[in-house]
Write a protein that holds these residues in place. Structure first.
Motif, PDB file in Angstrom:
ATOM      1  N   GLN A  19      -2.835 -10.804  12.489  1.00 43.47           N
ATOM      2  CA  GLN A  19      -2.277  -9.578  12.125  1.00 43.47           C
ATOM      3  C   GLN A  19      -3.449  -8.783  11.190  1.00 43.47           C
ATOM      4  OE1 GLN A  19       1.790  -9.391  10.443  1.00 43.47           O
ATOM      5  NE2 GLN A  19       2.450 -11.244  11.368  1.00 43.47           N
ATOM      6  N   THR A  20      -3.295  -7.519  11.211  1.00 45.00           N
ATOM      7  CA  THR A  20      -4.203  -6.660  10.622  1.00 45.00           C
ATOM      8  C   THR A  20      -3.783  -5.884   9.396  1.00 45.00           C
ATOM      9  OG1 THR A  20      -5.468  -6.504  12.472  1.00 45.00           O
ATOM     10  CG2 THR A  20      -6.106  -4.814  10.654  1.00 45.00           C
ATOM     11  N   LEU A  21      -4.235  -6.072   7.990  1.00 47.03           N
ATOM     12  CA  LEU A  21      -3.761  -5.392   7.029  1.00 47.03           C
ATOM     13  C   LEU A  21      -4.913  -4.100   6.588  1.00 47.03           C
ATOM     14  CD1 LEU A  21      -2.407  -4.829   4.397  1.00 47.03           C
ATOM     15  CD2 LEU A  21      -3.364  -6.527   3.378  1.00 47.03           C
ATOM     16  N   VAL A  22      -4.365  -2.911   6.413  1.00 46.54           N
ATOM     17  CA  VAL A  22      -5.333  -2.027   5.750  1.00 46.54           C
ATOM     18  C   VAL A  22      -5.057  -1.821   4.371  1.00 46.54           C
ATOM     19  CG1 VAL A  22      -5.902   0.211   5.919  1.00 46.54           C
ATOM     20  CG2 VAL A  22      -5.577  -0.871   7.826  1.00 46.54           C
ATOM     21  N   VAL A  23      -5.785  -1.909   3.542  1.00 50.04           N
ATOM     22  CA  VAL A  23      -5.369  -1.731   1.987  1.00 50.04           C
ATOM     23  C   VAL A  23      -6.148  -0.411   1.529  1.00 50.04           C
ATOM     24  CG1 VAL A  23      -5.527  -2.498  -0.295  1.00 50.04           C
ATOM     25  CG2 VAL A  23      -5.364  -4.193   1.601  1.00 50.04           C
ATOM     26  N   ILE A  24      -5.545   0.702   1.180  1.00 53.46           N
ATOM     27  CA  ILE A  24      -6.004   1.990   0.808  1.00 53.46           C
ATOM     28  C   ILE A  24      -6.030   1.846  -0.726  1.00 53.46           C
ATOM     29  CG2 ILE A  24      -5.763   4.452   0.694  1.00 53.46           C
ATOM     30  CD1 ILE A  24      -4.363   4.338   3.325  1.00 53.46           C
ATOM     31  N   GLY A  25      -7.278   1.579  -1.257  1.00 59.61           N
ATOM     32  CA  GLY A  25      -7.390   1.298  -2.663  1.00 59.61           C
ATOM     33  C   GLY A  25      -7.811  -0.160  -2.839  1.00 59.61           C
ATOM     34  N   GLY A  26      -8.432  -0.888  -1.938  1.00 53.74           N
ATOM     35  CA  GLY A  26      -8.484  -2.234  -2.085  1.00 53.74           C
ATOM     36  C   GLY A  26      -9.699  -2.664  -2.560  1.00 53.74           C
ATOM     37  N   SER A  27     -10.551  -2.118  -3.306  1.00 49.02           N
ATOM     38  CA  SER A  27     -11.819  -2.591  -3.897  1.00 49.02           C
ATOM     39  C   SER A  27     -11.551  -3.252  -5.154  1.00 49.02           C
ATOM     40  CB  SER A  27     -12.929  -1.551  -4.002  1.00 49.02           C
ATOM     41  OG  SER A  27     -12.479  -0.522  -4.706  1.00 49.02           O
ATOM     42  N   ALA A  28     -10.382  -3.381  -5.578  1.00 45.83           N
ATOM     43  CA  ALA A  28     -10.240  -4.070  -6.856  1.00 45.83           C
ATOM     44  C   ALA A  28      -8.930  -4.224  -7.379  1.00 45.83           C
ATOM     45  CB  ALA A  28     -10.959  -3.160  -8.302  1.00 45.83           C
ATOM     46  N   GLY A  29      -8.497  -4.893  -8.510  1.00 46.37           N
ATOM     47  CA  GLY A  29      -7.196  -4.939  -8.963  1.00 46.37           C
ATOM     48  C   GLY A  29      -6.246  -5.478  -7.938  1.00 46.37           C
ATOM     49  N   ILE A  30      -5.009  -4.903  -7.991  1.00 48.19           N
ATOM     50  CA  ILE A  30      -3.952  -5.151  -6.981  1.00 48.19           C
ATOM     51  C   ILE A  30      -4.399  -5.293  -5.456  1.00 48.19           C
ATOM     52  CG2 ILE A  30      -1.374  -4.688  -6.276  1.00 48.19           C
ATOM     53  CD1 ILE A  30      -1.002  -3.876  -8.924  1.00 48.19           C
ATOM     54  N   GLY A  31      -5.038  -4.156  -4.879  1.00 49.17           N
ATOM     55  CA  GLY A  31      -5.296  -4.167  -3.552  1.00 49.17           C
ATOM     56  C   GLY A  31      -6.171  -5.315  -3.176  1.00 49.17           C
ATOM     57  N   LEU A  32      -7.219  -5.507  -4.236  1.00 46.97           N
ATOM     58  CA  LEU A  32      -8.146  -6.712  -3.782  1.00 46.97           C
ATOM     59  C   LEU A  32      -7.387  -8.030  -3.777  1.00 46.97           C
ATOM     60  CD1 LEU A  32     -11.002  -7.824  -2.864  1.00 46.97           C
ATOM     61  CD2 LEU A  32     -11.670  -7.660  -5.281  1.00 46.97           C
ATOM     62  N   ALA A  33      -6.577  -8.116  -4.664  1.00 43.96           N
ATOM     63  CA  ALA A  33      -5.805  -9.430  -4.836  1.00 43.96           C
ATOM     64  C   ALA A  33      -5.030  -9.542  -3.515  1.00 43.96           C
ATOM     65  CB  ALA A  33      -4.623  -9.527  -6.201  1.00 43.96           C
ATOM     66  N   THR A  34      -4.186  -8.554  -3.069  1.00 39.13           N
ATOM     67  CA  THR A  34      -3.463  -8.874  -1.975  1.00 39.13           C
ATOM     68  C   THR A  34      -4.242  -8.975  -0.597  1.00 39.13           C
ATOM     69  OG1 THR A  34      -1.864  -7.091  -2.984  1.00 39.13           O
ATOM     70  CG2 THR A  34      -1.789  -7.296  -0.311  1.00 39.13           C
ATOM     71  N   ILE A  92      -0.141  -1.363   6.331  1.00 36.74           N
ATOM     72  CA  ILE A  92      -0.735  -0.581   5.431  1.00 36.74           C
ATOM     73  C   ILE A  92       0.025  -0.637   4.109  1.00 36.74           C
ATOM     74  CG2 ILE A  92      -1.729   1.754   4.873  1.00 36.74           C
ATOM     75  CD1 ILE A  92      -1.161   2.412   7.914  1.00 36.74           C
ATOM     76  N   MET A  93      -0.989  -0.825   3.182  1.00 30.43           N
ATOM     77  CA  MET A  93      -0.570  -1.188   1.516  1.00 30.43           C
ATOM     78  C   MET A  93      -1.516   0.150   1.099  1.00 30.43           C
ATOM     79  SD  MET A  93      -0.780  -4.025  -1.243  1.00 30.43           S
ATOM     80  CE  MET A  93       0.085  -3.762  -2.628  1.00 30.43           C
ATOM     81  N   VAL A  94      -0.808   0.931   0.178  1.00 27.55           N
ATOM     82  CA  VAL A  94      -1.294   2.162  -0.564  1.00 27.55           C
ATOM     83  C   VAL A  94      -1.320   1.587  -1.985  1.00 27.55           C
ATOM     84  CG1 VAL A  94      -1.342   4.539  -0.868  1.00 27.55           C
ATOM     85  CG2 VAL A  94      -0.507   3.621   1.372  1.00 27.55           C
ATOM     86  N   THR A  95      -2.361   1.532  -2.552  1.00 30.20           N
ATOM     87  CA  THR A  95      -2.616   1.304  -4.008  1.00 30.20           C
ATOM     88  C   THR A  95      -3.485   2.242  -4.810  1.00 30.20           C
ATOM     89  OG1 THR A  95      -4.673  -0.047  -4.054  1.00 30.20           O
ATOM     90  CG2 THR A  95      -2.538  -1.291  -3.463  1.00 30.20           C
TER      91      THR A  95
END
Length: 252
Positions: A19-34, A92-95
């Motif tokens: 599967q593929t996950l897109v994290v919008i806001g994924g460079s640090a914090g909760i987004g990166l941990a996810t 898609i996760m939006v942080t």
């Protein structure tokens, strides 16, 4: 007295394999941990963020499939990102976005609009773009908070946004179905954003929460990431809000 040896753990396939996950806001914090947790469960990850250097570092850490550096509040840039996305994707996760705390009467109309758009308008815009991008049964996962549920002077528009997000999530779950839409509402999480917001008061807030919270520690990004991945993998979950605050709402 004899004891039977413990049964060995049953091997399982990674929960997000293929599967593929897109994290919008994924460079640090909760987004990166996810992103880390999802990679450990077999997912390919695509990261976005505003800071190109921080995004490169995060991408190298998790072996990201690709990255895009832009401000998620820039509608044109967000639309270009989705147009160039190798679709379909699964989650898609939006942080992106952060709360704005100031007295209501100190906010002009433009400041109020920006504070609202930082979460609700961004969530709606991503949902529209996700409609043709996320596979049926996949997930749009939004991030909100619990701290502004108790209205107090100085919180400004944050309580209104906090109250609106669960209803927005439920409505989107009906309109985007069979794509699932859920909201994670976090309390204090020990992230770089928390450090920026609290400044010199960060250590004191950590100690206060360690003493007060029923779990005896502060919530960290990995806690939220574990919940996020569970929501992605449990296909019975949609239209709901999931609190994760270590019991913060119970102790004030």
């Amino acid at each position: 007295m004899s004891f039977e040896p413990s049964a060995a753990p049953v091997p399982r396939d990674p929960a997000l394999l293929g599967q593929t996950l897109v994290v919008i806001g994924g460079s640090a914090g909760i987004g990166l941990a996810t992103a880390r947790h999802a990679r450990a469960e077999g997912a390919a990850v695509i990261l976005t963020g505003r800071d190109p250097e921080r995004l490169r570092t995060a991408a190298a850490e998790v072996g990201a499939l690709s990255t895009a550096a832009f401000d998620a509040d820039d509608s044109a840039a967000l639309q270009r990102f989705f147009q160039n996305l190798p679709s379909p994707v699964d989650h898609i996760m939006v942080t992106a976005g952060h709360p704005s705390y100031r007295r209501l009467l100190d906010m002009d109309a433009d400041q109020a609009r920006r504070a609202i758009s930082g979460h609700t308008a961004l969530a709606l815009e991503v949902a529209r773009l996700a409609a043709g991008t996320v596979r049926p049964g996949g997930t749009l996962l939004l991030l909100g908070g619990t701290g502004a549920r108790r209205v107090r002077a100085g919180l400004g528009i944050a309580p209104a946004v906090t109250a609106a997000l669960p209803a927005l999530t439920a409505g989107l779950a009906l309109e985007l179905a069979p794509v699932r839409v859920n909201l994670i509402a976090a309390g204090f999480v020990d992230t770089p954003l928390s450090a920026r917001l609290l400044g010199d008061g960060l250590d004191a807030r950590r100690e206060e929460l360690r003493a007060a919270l029923p779990i005896g520690r502060v919530v960290v990004p990995a806690d939220v990431a574990a919940l996020a991945v569970h929501i992605m993998t449990n296909t019975a979950l949609t239209g709901a809000t999931y609190d994760i605050d270590g019991g913060q709402q119970l102790v004030g």
